[in-house]
Design a protein around this motif. Structure first.
Motif, PDB file in Angstrom:
ATOM      1  N   LEU A   1     -28.800  -0.562  10.061  1.00  0.00           N
ATOM      2  CA  LEU A   1     -30.210  -0.552   9.715  1.00  0.00           C
ATOM      3  C   LEU A   1     -30.408   0.033   8.323  1.00  0.00           C
ATOM      4  O   LEU A   1     -29.702   0.951   7.920  1.00  0.00           O
ATOM      5  N   SER A   2     -31.364  -0.524   7.599  1.00  0.00           N
ATOM      6  CA  SER A   2     -31.736  -0.020   6.289  1.00  0.00           C
ATOM      7  C   SER A   2     -33.232   0.267   6.302  1.00  0.00           C
ATOM      8  O   SER A   2     -34.037  -0.636   6.538  1.00  0.00           O
ATOM      9  N   CYS A   3     -33.590   1.531   6.072  1.00  0.00           N
ATOM     10  CA  CYS A   3     -34.985   1.975   6.085  1.00  0.00           C
ATOM     11  C   CYS A   3     -35.387   2.445   4.692  1.00  0.00           C
ATOM     12  O   CYS A   3     -34.528   2.774   3.877  1.00  0.00           O
ATOM     13  N   ALA A   4     -36.698   2.512   4.456  1.00  0.00           N
ATOM     14  CA  ALA A   4     -37.180   2.935   3.138  1.00  0.00           C
ATOM     15  C   ALA A   4     -38.461   3.743   3.263  1.00  0.00           C
ATOM     16  O   ALA A   4     -39.201   3.618   4.240  1.00  0.00           O
ATOM     17  N   HIS A   5     -38.712   4.569   2.244  1.00  0.00           N
ATOM     18  CA  HIS A   5     -39.966   5.306   2.158  1.00  0.00           C
ATOM     19  C   HIS A   5     -41.003   4.514   1.365  1.00  0.00           C
ATOM     20  O   HIS A   5     -42.192   4.638   1.598  1.00  0.00           O
ATOM     21  N   ASP A   6     -40.553   3.700   0.434  1.00  0.00           N
ATOM     22  CA  ASP A   6     -41.444   2.867  -0.373  1.00  0.00           C
ATOM     23  C   ASP A   6     -41.305   1.437   0.100  1.00  0.00           C
ATOM     24  O   ASP A   6     -40.260   0.818  -0.055  1.00  0.00           O
ATOM     25  N   CYS A   7     -42.362   0.909   0.694  1.00  0.00           N
ATOM     26  CA  CYS A   7     -42.304  -0.417   1.305  1.00  0.00           C
ATOM     27  C   CYS A   7     -42.999  -1.485   0.476  1.00  0.00           C
ATOM     28  O   CYS A   7     -43.142  -2.617   0.925  1.00  0.00           O
ATOM     29  N   SER A   8     -43.442  -1.134  -0.699  1.00  0.00           N
ATOM     30  CA  SER A   8     -44.138  -2.126  -1.515  1.00  0.00           C
ATOM     31  C   SER A   8     -43.145  -3.176  -1.990  1.00  0.00           C
ATOM     32  O   SER A   8     -42.002  -2.885  -2.299  1.00  0.00           O
ATOM     33  N   GLU A   9     -43.591  -4.381  -1.979  1.00  0.00           N
ATOM     34  CA  GLU A   9     -42.751  -5.479  -2.448  1.00  0.00           C
ATOM     35  C   GLU A   9     -43.408  -6.092  -3.672  1.00  0.00           C
ATOM     36  O   GLU A   9     -44.539  -6.534  -3.622  1.00  0.00           O
ATOM     37  N   SER A  10     -42.709  -6.081  -4.739  1.00  0.00           N
ATOM     38  CA  SER A  10     -43.231  -6.668  -5.955  1.00  0.00           C
ATOM     39  C   SER A  10     -42.814  -8.129  -6.034  1.00  0.00           C
ATOM     40  O   SER A  10     -41.643  -8.453  -5.927  1.00  0.00           O
ATOM     41  N   SER A  11     -43.788  -8.999  -6.190  1.00  0.00           N
ATOM     42  CA  SER A  11     -43.490 -10.421  -6.293  1.00  0.00           C
ATOM     43  C   SER A  11     -43.217 -10.814  -7.734  1.00  0.00           C
ATOM     44  O   SER A  11     -42.899 -11.960  -8.008  1.00  0.00           O
ATOM     45  N   GLY A  12     -43.377  -9.852  -8.666  1.00  0.00           N
ATOM     46  CA  GLY A  12     -43.225 -10.170 -10.072  1.00  0.00           C
ATOM     47  C   GLY A  12     -44.523 -10.647 -10.702  1.00  0.00           C
ATOM     48  O   GLY A  12     -44.569 -10.943 -11.883  1.00  0.00           O
ATOM     49  N   PHE A  13     -45.596 -10.736  -9.907  1.00  0.00           N
ATOM     50  CA  PHE A  13     -46.894 -11.172 -10.404  1.00  0.00           C
ATOM     51  C   PHE A  13     -47.811  -9.965 -10.495  1.00  0.00           C
ATOM     52  O   PHE A  13     -47.967  -9.217  -9.537  1.00  0.00           O
ATOM     53  N   GLU A  14     -48.417  -9.763 -11.664  1.00  0.00           N
ATOM     54  CA  GLU A  14     -49.377  -8.683 -11.868  1.00  0.00           C
ATOM     55  C   GLU A  14     -50.708  -9.318 -12.245  1.00  0.00           C
ATOM     56  O   GLU A  14     -50.775 -10.155 -13.157  1.00  0.00           O
ATOM     57  N   PHE A  15     -51.768  -8.938 -11.542  1.00  0.00           N
ATOM     58  CA  PHE A  15     -53.096  -9.493 -11.806  1.00  0.00           C
ATOM     59  C   PHE A  15     -53.995  -8.413 -12.382  1.00  0.00           C
ATOM     60  O   PHE A  15     -53.881  -7.234 -12.023  1.00  0.00           O
TER      61      PHE A  15
END
Length: 165
Positions: free
Chosen positions: A119-133
């Motif tokens: 298992l791989s867990c994380a504290h930061d779950c944000s996923e960057s799609s590479g798109f910034e609006f």
């Protein structure tokens, strides 16, 4: 040895006897959020089999360990010799939500260590799609009032967003 199967459904407040951890290939605690999944519970301790394991199971267990989310889980890894030093403690971990209180499991198993969960867990779950609006006003400056021209920046360039469908 007499074998028996115990199917358990956890209800709120009953999960306090479960302690999950991740270990590295030497069996030492993993501090990077990834490793072989180990459980200690009132019925025994050891590895967790992948039968019925799902995204909900991974998320519920990561959250139980204090992480925000599960990045991934797998049983397709290099076999670690340390696995043989553990019993298989849980099988058929089925969760209906990202909370361990919504899980059921078996304390007996029909698994080999080749089915142990990594298992791989994380504290930061944000996923960057590479798109910034962003929104800009009529002068091309950032708009902070919630209206303006919509601008997108992405790995292939930047520009306005067309409203054609």
């Amino acid at each position: 040895k007499q074998w028996y199967q115990r199917r358990v459904a956890i209800t709120a407040g009953e999960s306090s006897g479960f302690e999950f951890s991740l270990v590295n290939s030497e069996g030492r605690p993993s501090y990077n959020g990834s490793g072989l999944l180990i459980v200690e519970h009132p019925y025994g301790s050891g590895t967790v089999c992948d039968d019925s394991f799902s995204d909900f199971s991974a998320a519920a267990i990561c959250k139980k360990m204090g992480f925000s989310c599960a990045r991934e889980y797998s049983t397709i890894r290099e076999y670690w010799s340390i696995q043989d030093s553990y019993d298989i403690a849980l099988d058929n971990v089925e969760c209906s939500s990202e909370s361990f209180e919504g899980c059921s499991y078996d304390t007996s198993h029909n698994c080999g260590h080749g089915e142990d969960v990594f298992l791989s867990c994380a504290h930061d779950c944000s996923e960057s799609s590479g798109f910034e609006f962003s929104l800009v006003n009529s002068e091309g400056r950032p708009s902070y009032n919630g209206s303006g021209l919509l601008i997108v920046e992405h790995p292939y360039g930047s520009g306005t967003v067309c409203d054609d469908s």
